[in-house]
Structure formats: structure tokens, C-alpha cells
Design an enzyme around this catalytic site. Structure first.
Site, PDB file in Angstrom:
ATOM      1  CG  ASP A   1      -1.775   1.237   1.308  1.00 46.24           C
ATOM      2  OD1 ASP A   1      -2.817   1.210   0.619  1.00 46.24           O
ATOM      3  OD2 ASP A   1      -1.433   2.228   1.993  1.00 46.24           O
TER       4      ASP A   1
ATOM      5  CE1 TYR B   1       0.127   7.728   2.811  1.00 45.14           C
ATOM      6  CE2 TYR B   1       0.768   5.512   2.193  1.00 45.14           C
ATOM      7  CZ  TYR B   1      -0.136   6.385   2.762  1.00 45.14           C
ATOM      8  OH  TYR B   1      -1.296   5.876   3.300  1.00 45.14           O
TER       9      TYR B   1
ATOM     10  CG  HIS C   1      -4.985   9.503   0.435  1.00 44.32           C
ATOM     11  ND1 HIS C   1      -3.625   9.513   0.228  1.00 44.32           N
ATOM     12  CD2 HIS C   1      -5.157   9.034   1.697  1.00 44.32           C
ATOM     13  CE1 HIS C   1      -3.026   9.075   1.324  1.00 44.32           C
ATOM     14  NE2 HIS C   1      -3.937   8.778   2.230  1.00 44.32           N
TER      15      HIS C   1
ATOM     16  CB  SER D   1      -8.985   5.962   1.302  1.00 50.49           C
ATOM     17  OG  SER D   1      -8.387   5.821   2.570  1.00 50.49           O
TER      18      SER D   1
ATOM     19  CD  GLN E   1      -5.841   2.171   2.760  1.00 50.72           C
ATOM     20  OE1 GLN E   1      -5.076   2.939   3.304  1.00 50.72           O
ATOM     21  NE2 GLN E   1      -5.524   1.518   1.649  1.00 50.72           N
TER      22      GLN E   1
ATOM     23  N   PRO F   1      -3.850  -0.599  11.517  1.00 51.33           N
ATOM     24  CG  PRO F   1      -2.883  -2.507  10.579  1.00 51.33           C
ATOM     25  CD  PRO F   1      -3.022  -1.031  10.372  1.00 51.33           C
TER      26      PRO F   1
ATOM     27  N   GLY G   1       8.682  -1.262  10.226  1.00 50.80           N
ATOM     28  CA  GLY G   1       9.923  -0.588   9.840  1.00 50.80           C
ATOM     29  C   GLY G   1      11.148  -1.471   9.928  1.00 50.80           C
TER      30      GLY G   1
HETATM   31  P1  NAP Z   1       0.065   0.863  12.177  1.00 49.69           P
HETATM   32  O1  NAP Z   1       0.388  -0.027  11.063  1.00 49.69           O
HETATM   33  O2  NAP Z   1      -1.144   0.604  13.009  1.00 49.69           O
HETATM   34  O3  NAP Z   1       1.288   0.950  13.205  1.00 49.69           O
HETATM   35  C1  NAP Z   1       2.603   1.131  12.816  1.00 49.69           C
HETATM   36  C2  NAP Z   1       3.425   1.145  14.097  1.00 49.69           C
HETATM   37  O4  NAP Z   1       3.373  -0.155  14.689  1.00 49.69           O
HETATM   38  C3  NAP Z   1       4.883   1.467  13.847  1.00 49.69           C
HETATM   39  O5  NAP Z   1       5.330   2.268  14.923  1.00 49.69           O
HETATM   40  C4  NAP Z   1       5.549   0.093  13.891  1.00 49.69           C
HETATM   41  O6  NAP Z   1       6.867   0.163  14.398  1.00 49.69           O
HETATM   42  C5  NAP Z   1       4.681  -0.632  14.877  1.00 49.69           C
HETATM   43  N1  NAP Z   1       4.724  -2.082  14.629  1.00 49.69           N
HETATM   44  C6  NAP Z   1       4.517  -2.728  13.463  1.00 49.69           C
HETATM   45  N2  NAP Z   1       4.657  -4.053  13.619  1.00 49.69           N
HETATM   46  C7  NAP Z   1       4.959  -4.252  14.925  1.00 49.69           C
HETATM   47  C8  NAP Z   1       5.239  -5.407  15.698  1.00 49.69           C
HETATM   48  N3  NAP Z   1       5.201  -6.616  15.151  1.00 49.69           N
HETATM   49  N4  NAP Z   1       5.517  -5.242  17.027  1.00 49.69           N
HETATM   50  C9  NAP Z   1       5.540  -4.013  17.581  1.00 49.69           C
HETATM   51  N5  NAP Z   1       5.295  -2.871  16.904  1.00 49.69           N
HETATM   52  C10 NAP Z   1       4.998  -2.995  15.571  1.00 49.69           C
HETATM   53  O7  NAP Z   1      -0.060   2.395  11.714  1.00 49.69           O
HETATM   54  P2  NAP Z   1       0.102   3.226  10.368  1.00 49.69           P
HETATM   55  O8  NAP Z   1       1.492   3.235   9.895  1.00 49.69           O
HETATM   56  O9  NAP Z   1      -0.576   4.520  10.640  1.00 49.69           O
HETATM   57  O10 NAP Z   1      -0.825   2.468   9.301  1.00 49.69           O
HETATM   58  C11 NAP Z   1      -0.355   1.468   8.433  1.00 49.69           C
HETATM   59  C12 NAP Z   1      -0.495   1.870   6.984  1.00 49.69           C
HETATM   60  O11 NAP Z   1      -1.826   2.255   6.688  1.00 49.69           O
HETATM   61  C13 NAP Z   1       0.336   3.088   6.582  1.00 49.69           C
HETATM   62  O12 NAP Z   1       1.708   2.791   6.426  1.00 49.69           O
HETATM   63  C14 NAP Z   1      -0.357   3.463   5.289  1.00 49.69           C
HETATM   64  O13 NAP Z   1       0.081   2.600   4.228  1.00 49.69           O
HETATM   65  C15 NAP Z   1      -1.819   3.201   5.626  1.00 49.69           C
HETATM   66  N6  NAP Z   1      -2.550   4.426   6.068  1.00 49.69           N
HETATM   67  C16 NAP Z   1      -3.538   4.917   5.252  1.00 49.69           C
HETATM   68  C17 NAP Z   1      -4.229   6.059   5.610  1.00 49.69           C
HETATM   69  C18 NAP Z   1      -5.296   6.585   4.709  1.00 49.69           C
HETATM   70  O14 NAP Z   1      -5.746   7.730   4.898  1.00 49.69           O
HETATM   71  N7  NAP Z   1      -5.757   5.811   3.740  1.00 49.69           N
HETATM   72  C19 NAP Z   1      -3.942   6.725   6.816  1.00 49.69           C
HETATM   73  C20 NAP Z   1      -2.957   6.188   7.641  1.00 49.69           C
HETATM   74  C21 NAP Z   1      -2.277   5.029   7.258  1.00 49.69           C
HETATM   75  P3  NAP Z   1       8.140  -0.061  13.423  1.00 49.69           P
HETATM   76  O15 NAP Z   1       8.063   0.997  12.386  1.00 49.69           O
HETATM   77  O16 NAP Z   1       9.282   0.056  14.392  1.00 49.69           O
HETATM   78  O17 NAP Z   1       8.015  -1.448  12.852  1.00 49.69           O
END
Ligand code: NAP
Length: 259
Positions: free
Chosen positions: A44, A49, A107, A137, A157, A185, A229
Site C-alpha cells: 500500500d 507518501y 485518498h 478511502s 480503506q 491496524p 519498519g
Molecule cells: P500501524 O500499522 O497501526 O502501526 C505502525 C506502528 O506499529 C509502527 O510504529 C511500527 O513500528 C509498529 N509495529 C509494526 N509491527 C509491529 C510489531 N510486530 N511489534 C511491535 N510494533 C509494531 O499504523 P500506520 O502506519 O498509521 O498504518 C499502516 C499503513 O496504513 C500506513 O503505512 C499506510 O500505508 C496506511 N494508512 C492509510 C491512511 C489513509 O488515509 N488511507 C492513513 C494512515 C495510514 P516499526 O516501524 O518500528 O516497525
């Protein structure tokens, strides 16, 4: 590892994808490449981004057949105009180094008139074969229903973790056999500290992140795109297809939305 594949219309969507917001530069490219090597086949990204080029490089470098990877990108609302929309999609494809994406999303919603125009332009992208499927989204149920009048909306989304109650939206989308992709998530990591999540992690001998992702992926029509990350987190998040939460434990996690 066997992954869950969602059959939505004529598409096959790997239920677990990699979110790439903030994965930029050489470091981001390496993280995406490692995730693909581990088995991720759903990526995604978004114009906003600023990393479509990084995603494109990682896909070329990993050597996996393009057809085997489900790629989503998104158009930012500042490009929701007749003049800017199609050129912005063409620029996204160029940066991603692909002829089309599997899924192209609006978006964020704008006002109703602008949404209508942007949704018509999504349809045009289908005719131009810039996207195999289109969607939105952050659309509410009523915005989604309006968009469906203009284009065959495949996906919405939205933010979905145990803290969000998306029940009404999800019920509607299931009825239409649409894909709900859960973004943030893991609630950006915050939900991993909840007592019930930690308790279930102990019970199932899994990590907190695996419990939350399993809870999402056990729900029909739901895909999840956690951002990771590091290779360690990417691998951990992928290892959620070898166990099942009981109905009672699913309900216990649903209770977090009521907090
Ligand atoms: P997220 O996936 O809920 O959380 C990411 C965080 O969780 C990071 O700090 C990551 O740390 C940590 N994490 C991941 N795997 C882990 C594990 N196994 N154990 C412990 N910590 C873990 O939040 P998000 O980045 O906001 O959302 C995910 C994706 O959704 C985005 O990258 C983007 O592609 C999409 N998104 C879309 C919209 C939209 O408007 N459509 C908005 C927001 C996000 P590390 O980096 O250290 O792994």
C-alpha cells in the site's frame, strides 16, 4: 507460509499487506524489499507518501513477477480536478514503474460535487487501464453509496483497529462484497499495550501484534496493512495464519471499541 487470499469479484487480494507510509529513501526501499522476500504480496502506497519511486524500486529489485504483487496507490484531493487527476495518476504509474496498479483509491473525501467528479475520473482510469480496480478511502457510508453511483467501487480503506467500531460500514460492505482495508491496524502501536491483548498473546503463545492482526484477518472481507519498519516486525506480522482466535476471544477484543 500460506496466506489468506480474499476473493472479491474477479480479484484475489492477499489479506495481509504492507503499509508504507514513512518508508522512504534507501532504508525504506530495503524494508519493502525484505518484506517482499519474506512473502508479502500486497503493498500500500500513495502519491502523498512521496515514496512511490521507493516502492517501484523495491518491486523491481526483489525480482518477483509484477503480476504476483497487489499494488494500491491513492490520489490526493488537491488533484481531484479534470485538469490534474489523470496526469497525477500517470505520474504515480511512472514513479511506480508499472503500466497499471491493482487498486487506485481517492485518498480522502472532498465535498459532494468534487467527490462525484473524482469518482467519474476513477472510472476513466479503469477505461484507460491505469487501474484494475478502483475505490475510496476514509469515505463514510453515505459518501461511499454516492460514489457507487459513479464507479464500481471495489474497496474503502478506513482506519480499523480494535479501538474503532466499523460495524455498520463493514456490514454494508460485506453485503456488496467490497473490500475493507484496515489502515493503522495496530492503532500505530498503542493497542499493543492493552491488557486483554497481552493476555491473549500469553494464551495463544503469540505476540500482541499477531493477536491484533489475527483478530482483523479473521473477519470476512477485511484486509490489513500494518506498517513495519524492520524485517523483524514484517516477519512477525506475517506469521498470523497458523492459529485461530476463539469466538469468545474475538468478542473480548471487540469490547475495546467501547472504551
Ligand atoms: P500501524 O500499522 O497501526 O502501526 C505502525 C506502528 O506499529 C509502527 O510504529 C511500527 O513500528 C509498529 N509495529 C509494526 N509491527 C509491529 C510489531 N510486530 N511489534 C511491535 N510494533 C509494531 O499504523 P500506520 O502506519 O498509521 O498504518 C499502516 C499503513 O496504513 C500506513 O503505512 C499506510 O500505508 C496506511 N494508512 C492509510 C491512511 C489513509 O488515509 N488511507 C492513513 C494512515 C495510514 P516499526 O516501524 O518500528 O516497525
Amino acid at each position: 507460509m500460506d496466506q489468506k487470499i480474499l476473493s472479491i469479484g474477479n480479484a484475489e487480494v492477499p489479506a495481509l499487506g504492507l503499509g508504507t507510509y514513512r518508508l522512504t529513501g534507501r532504508e525504506g526501499e530495503k524494508t519493502i524489499e525484505q518484506a517482499l522476500a519474506l512473502g508479502y504480496r500486497h503493498i500500500d502506497t500513495a502519491e502523498m507518501y512521496g515514496n512511490e519511486d521507493v516502492v517501484g524500486n523495491a518491486i523491481i529489485n526483489c525480482g518477483i513477477n509484477r503480476a504476483d504483487i497487489f499494488i494500491t496507490t491513492k490520489v490526493w484531493p488537491s488533484n481531484f480536478s479534470k485538469k490534474k487527476f489523470i496526469p497525477s495518476v500517470e505520474s504515480s504509474l511512472k514513479r511506480l514503474r508499472v503500466d497499471n496498479v491493482d487498486l487506485l483509491l481517492l485518498h480522502w473525501p472532498a465535498d459532494d460535487d468534487t467527490n462525484r467528479l473524482a469518482t467519474e475520473l476513477l472510472s476513466e482510469c479503469l477505461h484507460l487501464q491505469y487501474a484494475k480496480h478502483v475505490g475510496v478511502s476514509n469515505f463514510s457510508l453515505s459518501q461511499l453509496q454516492k460514489a457507487q453511483a459513479q464507479a464500481p467501487i471495489f474497496c474503502n480503506q478506513v482506519e480499523y483497529s480494535p479501538y474503532n467500531n466499523n460495524n455498520i460500514l463493514l456490514q454494508y460492505m460485506r453485503g456488496q462484497n467490497m473490500l475493507l482495508t484496515a489502515y493503522s491496524p495496530l492503532a500505530r502501536g498503542t493497542v499493543l499495550h492493552e491488557a486483554i491483548i497481552k493476555k491473549l498473546a500469553g494464551k495463544y503463545q503469540k505476540t500482541a501484534s499477531q493477536i491484533v492482526l489475527r483478530w482483523l484477518l479473521q473477519q470476512d472481507n477485511v484486509a490489513a496493512i500494518p506498517k513495519a519498519g524492520s524485517e523483524k516486525h514484517s516477519l512477525e506480522n506475517l506469521q498470523v495464519f497458523d492459529f485461530e482466535l476463539s469466538e469468545e476471544d474475538m468478542l473480548a477484543v471487540f469490547q475495546l471499541a467501547k472504551k
